[in-house]
Design an enzyme around this catalytic site. Structure first.
Site, short mmCIF file in Angstrom:
data_model
loop_
_atom_site.label_atom_id
_atom_site.label_comp_id
_atom_site.label_asym_id
_atom_site.label_seq_id
_atom_site.Cartn_x
_atom_site.Cartn_y
_atom_site.Cartn_z
N TYR B 148 5.53 -3.79 -5.57
CA TYR B 148 6.33 -5.02 -5.44
C TYR B 148 6.78 -5.18 -4.01
O TYR B 148 7.33 -4.25 -3.42
CB TYR B 148 7.56 -4.94 -6.35
CG TYR B 148 8.47 -6.14 -6.22
CD1 TYR B 148 8.20 -7.33 -6.90
CD2 TYR B 148 9.61 -6.10 -5.40
CE1 TYR B 148 9.02 -8.43 -6.77
CE2 TYR B 148 10.44 -7.20 -5.27
CZ TYR B 148 10.14 -8.37 -5.96
OH TYR B 148 10.96 -9.47 -5.82
N ASP B 250 7.15 -1.13 3.83
CA ASP B 250 8.17 -2.00 3.24
C ASP B 250 9.33 -1.09 2.85
O ASP B 250 9.28 -0.39 1.84
CB ASP B 250 7.59 -2.73 2.02
CG ASP B 250 8.62 -3.65 1.38
OD1 ASP B 250 9.77 -3.70 1.88
OD2 ASP B 250 8.27 -4.31 0.38
N LYS B 277 18.12 -5.62 1.49
CA LYS B 277 19.05 -4.94 0.56
C LYS B 277 20.31 -4.43 1.26
O LYS B 277 21.16 -5.21 1.64
CB LYS B 277 18.32 -3.79 -0.14
CG LYS B 277 17.08 -4.22 -0.93
CD LYS B 277 17.36 -4.60 -2.35
CE LYS B 277 16.07 -4.80 -3.14
NZ LYS B 277 16.29 -5.39 -4.44
#
Lengths: 455, 455
Positions: B148, B250, B277
């Protein structure tokens, strides 16, 4: 409201920028704030006044690229956000604030049957395009040459088309914005000339069974900030009905134009709308709204979710709280008052143009206008397109406005008013514009002496 | 900190959701918070405790999908944000806060020579991919099956690949996530099996001169939250050196793993990294960081900008202020302490699994772990993939944890700890897990009696 923090004045914008260049590419995270020899750094702001780090106060007609409908640090928004802050900024749960805000927008704009929130205008347009593809099962979109719809690469095609690359107007070239963009992106984007019904329909017809949606910005900022003609929108609507495609409005910028968005101006309604900017109340936001049968592609209750979608910060209660309050305060009366004040500004600025003896026209709608240094207001992208020499003069003008007159405008020569603006600031803007027009008149005269008159 | 507002208790989660369904598609703006018969609605939170609208208090091991490294409403962050709020949330100018924060990140992670901020992890990965294409002039990316990386469609390919569609492991199918995704997207994405060096290199070799970047999540959450093997990362690095491609990490989720991100664990360094985040301190954020020569594609000072990029809310001073403070507070000592506490949790939970007599393994790194109801920890996507029956048991477990034990976890069976967690909450988590394991044991037993044992 807060007294200026004296420690913030220790370094000049120039000094900060020097450090910035060592850690941030080009020294800025947004090219919009870049300027030579260095960007300006904000210290604090209140209402329609922004003070930079060097202690200079400006009247703000840019409002963070049109996103602050009530200017800076509106007390009611600050206070509601502080309350939410102390309760937390985001949870792995839903919050009531997103429901209250969705209800407000749903009740305000008839075509907003269902809504989803995201974090930026870019995410809103990306979600819109993906929803249109998911619903129709078709891969292509159609967009206008020169129109800006955020940084999703399908939406970026031909955003910066210019005479060297735009090609034949009967089938404009599909120009990637970013180096290395896959050909598979351009292959799925039809580019049409905005407000040119005949050519647009002929182009759409060529790909009639592959187009998921036709997307337009109804007051297209980068094209020239002029409105989509009524007959043009009617024609696009009729074409999409005939061909199983969707009509999408990008109202990220233009929702402010009327109480119910720019779409209030048209008889026909878009199937999907992307929103953003002012609906965040000063915080990162985007949204996708439209017909409930289309939005169903996002529904997690469906057996097969055609468009699975989530987002860590989507619909966070800080944005939802600030946004709801901002939109509540931007009620029918506030919209009407702000638009009327903007009309006064328009009138006075055109007068100032005449007084300065320069060619001048204004485009825009509602609380937005853009200046064009030409007699007749443009209505097409290629007509509004500014050659390098004209851009240089505009840049000179905007620098003069900022540095000498302490007026902040958007770098296209656009003003996006906030409800914090009063007649006093509009009069000051007019006076500053008059000074600016006189300042650039010699340059404009020289340009027009050299070149054949444009439109 | 704030007393609960009694007016907030007027409606139940069920009642709010009923209204939500009339205005928001599926009643939620994020599918992650969706559950049947209705999502829970948060009222307020402080530290590691979240109270829902029905008045139930939960210990939070989800932390808004891993984004709150200090839990909720950290007093120092609240206070700094309030100060900034009163000075404004965003301007059409730069602010010193973005420079200070970029400097901190630059000094913290050696590969972060230059940084750009955006508004979400999705925008960060999109910017990363576009930067890699712009720098190399190549259109393709390579990513792992099942990984993801946000909602940019190129990054979404094969995110949800399953046994019915994933095809031959020697060349996994390229599965679009969203209905109607253009074939031109899949054509530009190579899908490889994570941690399978031989097959991955063979696949990359097939498209060697077209790949702009190979992107991996070094502790791939959706794949199974396990680490990329050292030798695997070394091989990817060497391959990219040989073939003029970039290696991208990532680290939107994984930056928390060490003081300098998960990349601290590897000898080789990524060329580009996407972040998000925890770096937002509770506010919407994303970032792209990496080699200065690559990041130059974004530089507005260049004659030709290969990747023009902006964003209305990018690097807004609220996010920059909250983010900088959050990362300052997450210093070397805080990272070490949190990781050690998480190790205790891991140890105790494995013990609980033994006590309950269920098959159990944990994957993860640093302050993150994911539970797998199998003896041996998986290390590949297809191995970790959970068939429907296993997913149903996990769902049952998570519902039990939330509703009966008042423990919030991420819907993959993952805990992402915050510094607000203490030994008390870890012990409570262990106890709750033990109860949960016992609760699902009959289901697990029945499943394993029926099926051949996995791995």
């Amino acid at each position: 409201m807060l007294p200026a923090d004296p420690t913030k004045y220790k370094r000049s914008s120039e000094e900060i920028y020097k450090q910035a260049c060592d850690v941030i590419t080009g020294g800025v995270s947004r090219n919009t704030v870049f300027r030579r020899p260095h960007p300006f750094y904000a210290s604090h702001a209140s209402g329609c006044y922004v003070t930079d780090i060097d202690g200079v106060e400006h009247i703000d007609f840019a409002n963070n690229m049109a996103s602050l409908i009530h200017g800076h640090a509106h007390p009611a928004i600050v206070s509601a956000v502080v309350e939410q802050l102390m309760r937390g900024t985001a949870y792995t749960m839903a919050t009531e604030s997103e429901v209250a805000f969705a209800q407000l927008l749903h009740d305000r704009v008839p075509s907003f049957e269902r809504i989803r929130f995201v974090n930026s205008g870019t995410e809103a347009v990306m979600a819109l395009i993906k929803a249109a593809r998911a619903f129709t099962g078709r891969p292509m979109i159609a967009k206008a040459e020169g129109s800006y719809h955020g940084t999703y690469d399908f939406a970026e095609v031909s955003q910066a088309a210019n005479p060297d690359n735009w090609g034949d107007i009967d089938e404009p070239n599909r120009i990637p914005l970013v180096n290395g963009t896959p050909q598979g992106v351009m292959d799925n984007v039809v580019i049409f000339p905005y407000n040119d019904t005949e050519r647009t329909l002929a182009l759409l017809d060529k790909y009639a069974d592959q187009i998921a949606c036709v997307i337009i910005d109804p007051v297209a900022h980068r094209i020239g900030l002029f409105e989509a003609d009524q007959s043009y929108v009617d024609a696009l609507y009729a074409w999409t009905r005939r061909n199983g495609a969707l009509l999408a409005f990008d109202e990220v910028v233009t929702l402010r134009v009327n109480y119910g968005g720019t779409q209030e101006n048209y008889q026909v309604k878009p199937d999907l709308t992307s929103i953003g900017k002012i609906i965040g109340g000063g915080f990162p936001v985007g949204g996708l709204a439209g017909r409930s049968d289309i939005m169903k592609v996002l529904d997690p209750r469906e057996q097969r979710i055609l468009f699975p979608h989530s987002g860590t910060f989507s619909a966070n209660p800080i944005t939802m709280t600030a946004g709801r309050l901002a939109m509540e305060l931007f009620d029918r009366e506030a919209v009407t008052t702000l638009n009327a004040l903007t009309d006064i500004a328009r009138y006075q600025i055109l007068e100032a143009g005449r007084e300065a003896g320069i060619p001048l026209s204004l485009t825009g709608a509602g609380s937005m206008f853009r200046i064009h240094f030409r007699e007749a207001a443009p209505n097409r992208y290629r007509e509004a397109y500014q050659p390098k020499e004209e851009v240089a003069i505009l840049k000179e003008f905007l620098d003069f406005m900022h540095v000498q007159q302490h007026i902040m405008m958007i770098n296209t020569g656009t003003c996006m008013l906030s409800t914090a603006i009063t007649r006093t600031e509009v009069d000051r803007l007019t006076e500053a514009m008059l000074n600016g027009f006189r300042y650039i008149k010699p340059g404009l005269d020289a340009l027009h002496a050299k070149e054949p008159k444009t439109a």
